[in-house]
Each structure stands twice: as C-alpha cells, then as structure tokens.
Design a protein around this motif. Structure first.
Motif, PDB file in Angstrom:
ATOM      1  N   THR A 261       1.285   9.533   9.767  1.00 49.07           N
ATOM      2  CA  THR A 261       2.330   8.573   9.461  1.00 49.07           C
ATOM      3  C   THR A 261       1.711   7.179   9.312  1.00 49.07           C
ATOM      4  O   THR A 261       0.576   6.941   9.724  1.00 49.07           O
ATOM      5  N   GLN A 262       2.490   6.276   8.751  1.00 49.57           N
ATOM      6  CA  GLN A 262       2.028   4.906   8.565  1.00 49.57           C
ATOM      7  C   GLN A 262       1.723   4.261   9.916  1.00 49.57           C
ATOM      8  O   GLN A 262       0.712   3.559  10.063  1.00 49.57           O
ATOM      9  N   ASN A 263       2.572   4.508  10.916  1.00 48.18           N
ATOM     10  CA  ASN A 263       2.339   3.937  12.245  1.00 48.18           C
ATOM     11  C   ASN A 263       1.057   4.469  12.887  1.00 48.18           C
ATOM     12  O   ASN A 263       0.344   3.726  13.560  1.00 48.18           O
TER      13      ASN A 263
ATOM     14  N   LYS B 138       4.430  -0.470   0.616  1.00 45.22           N
ATOM     15  CA  LYS B 138       3.836   0.413   1.617  1.00 45.22           C
ATOM     16  C   LYS B 138       2.483  -0.130   2.080  1.00 45.22           C
ATOM     17  O   LYS B 138       2.167  -0.099   3.272  1.00 45.22           O
ATOM     18  N   SER B 139       1.701  -0.668   1.146  1.00 46.00           N
ATOM     19  CA  SER B 139       0.394  -1.213   1.537  1.00 46.00           C
ATOM     20  C   SER B 139       0.562  -2.514   2.329  1.00 46.00           C
ATOM     21  O   SER B 139      -0.152  -2.751   3.304  1.00 46.00           O
TER      22      SER B 139
ATOM     23  N   THR C  54       1.686  -1.530   5.832  1.00 43.24           N
ATOM     24  CA  THR C  54       0.572  -0.968   6.590  1.00 43.24           C
ATOM     25  C   THR C  54      -0.369  -2.072   7.065  1.00 43.24           C
ATOM     26  O   THR C  54      -0.803  -2.073   8.218  1.00 43.24           O
TER      27      THR C  54
ATOM     28  N   TYR D 150      -5.260   5.322   4.336  1.00 40.59           N
ATOM     29  CA  TYR D 150      -3.900   5.844   4.254  1.00 40.59           C
ATOM     30  C   TYR D 150      -3.575   6.286   2.829  1.00 40.59           C
ATOM     31  O   TYR D 150      -2.992   7.364   2.612  1.00 40.59           O
ATOM     32  N   ARG D 151      -3.972   5.485   1.853  1.00 42.26           N
ATOM     33  CA  ARG D 151      -3.719   5.810   0.447  1.00 42.26           C
ATOM     34  C   ARG D 151      -4.452   7.084   0.041  1.00 42.26           C
ATOM     35  O   ARG D 151      -3.857   7.995  -0.540  1.00 42.26           O
TER      36      ARG D 151
ATOM     37  N   ILE E  37      -0.510   4.282  -3.805  1.00 38.51           N
ATOM     38  CA  ILE E  37       0.284   3.577  -2.807  1.00 38.51           C
ATOM     39  C   ILE E  37       0.977   2.402  -3.472  1.00 38.51           C
ATOM     40  O   ILE E  37       0.399   1.744  -4.345  1.00 38.51           O
TER      41      ILE E  37
END
Length: 134
Positions: free
Chosen positions: A6-8, A73-74, A77, A60-61, A69
């Motif tokens: 996940t992003q977190n 979202k970036s 993050t 993440y991407r 991404i």
C-alpha cells in the motif's frame, strides 16, 4: 499473485530510511565538531530527504503500480514519506537534546545571542543604535 504494497507501507518504509539517515548525518556532524552556525548539515539533510522521496516514489511506481503513477499519487506518497521521516527525525531531536547532549541547547542560544549582538540588536531582539554626542 502477490498483493502490492500500500501507499502507506511504502511511505513508512522510506520515511524510516530517511529519518534514520538524517539522524546518522546529524550525529556524524555533531561528533565531528561542526560549527553550530554551519548550514552544511541542514543542506545535506534536505538532499537526503529529496533522495529518499524520489527513491520511494519510483519504488512504489515500478514495483506496485506497474510502472505508471499519477501526479496526485506521487505527490501524496512524497508527502507521506516526508511526514514519517519528519516524525522520526523529531523524535531523535528530542532524544538528542534531552539525553545525548543537553548542553547543546545552551550553546545554540549563546551563539544566537552573539550573532544578534553583532547585527546590532539588544537582548530583547530590538535594534539599538549607537548615538554619539560631541
């Protein structure tokens, strides 16, 4: 198929790396005896922050979003990475000034007061002017 992070989770991981790296750099400069008024550790801290934000977003991407991404979202993050890293750095700072070097705070205050006096300010932070009478 493996579940993507996940992003977190990504932000916490890279924020922890950033916080620990920042603390290590701070300790390195402290033990090297760098001048209190030096801006070099501050600039290096900014560079470390940017590096870990970029690495975290790219990770993440590439690993979780399939190589694409969006801006939102970036940005999110990156903000989360900076926030988690800032919390760790803040906790380290409190630990440092209370346990490791409690005398350092007094040194910073004295150095700031000396700089203010050099700039022509009194103890209260007001400018004072020397008036000469003949």
């Amino acid at each position: 198929m493996e579940n993507p992070r996940t992003q977190n989770k990504v932000a916490m991981t890279y924020g922890a790396y950033y916080g620990l790296a920042g603390a290590l750099v701070f300790l390195l400069f402290y033990f090297m005896g760098t001048d209190i008024q030096s801006r070099v550790p501050q600039y290096i801290g900014y560079v470390i922050m940017v590096i870990f934000i970029i690495i975290g977003i790219k990770s993440y991407r590439d690993e979780d979003l399939g190589g694409s991404i969006g801006y939102g979202k970036s940005l999110g993050t990156g903000i989360l990475i900076a926030t988690f890293g800032g919390v760790i750095t803040g906790a380290f700072t409190i630990l440092f000034f209370t346990m490791i070097a409690p005398d350092m705070l007094e040194k910073i205050i004295v150095a700031s007061q000396e700089k203010m006096i050099e700039q022509g300010m009194d103890k209260d932070g007001r400018k004072f002017y020397k008036i000469y009478f003949k």
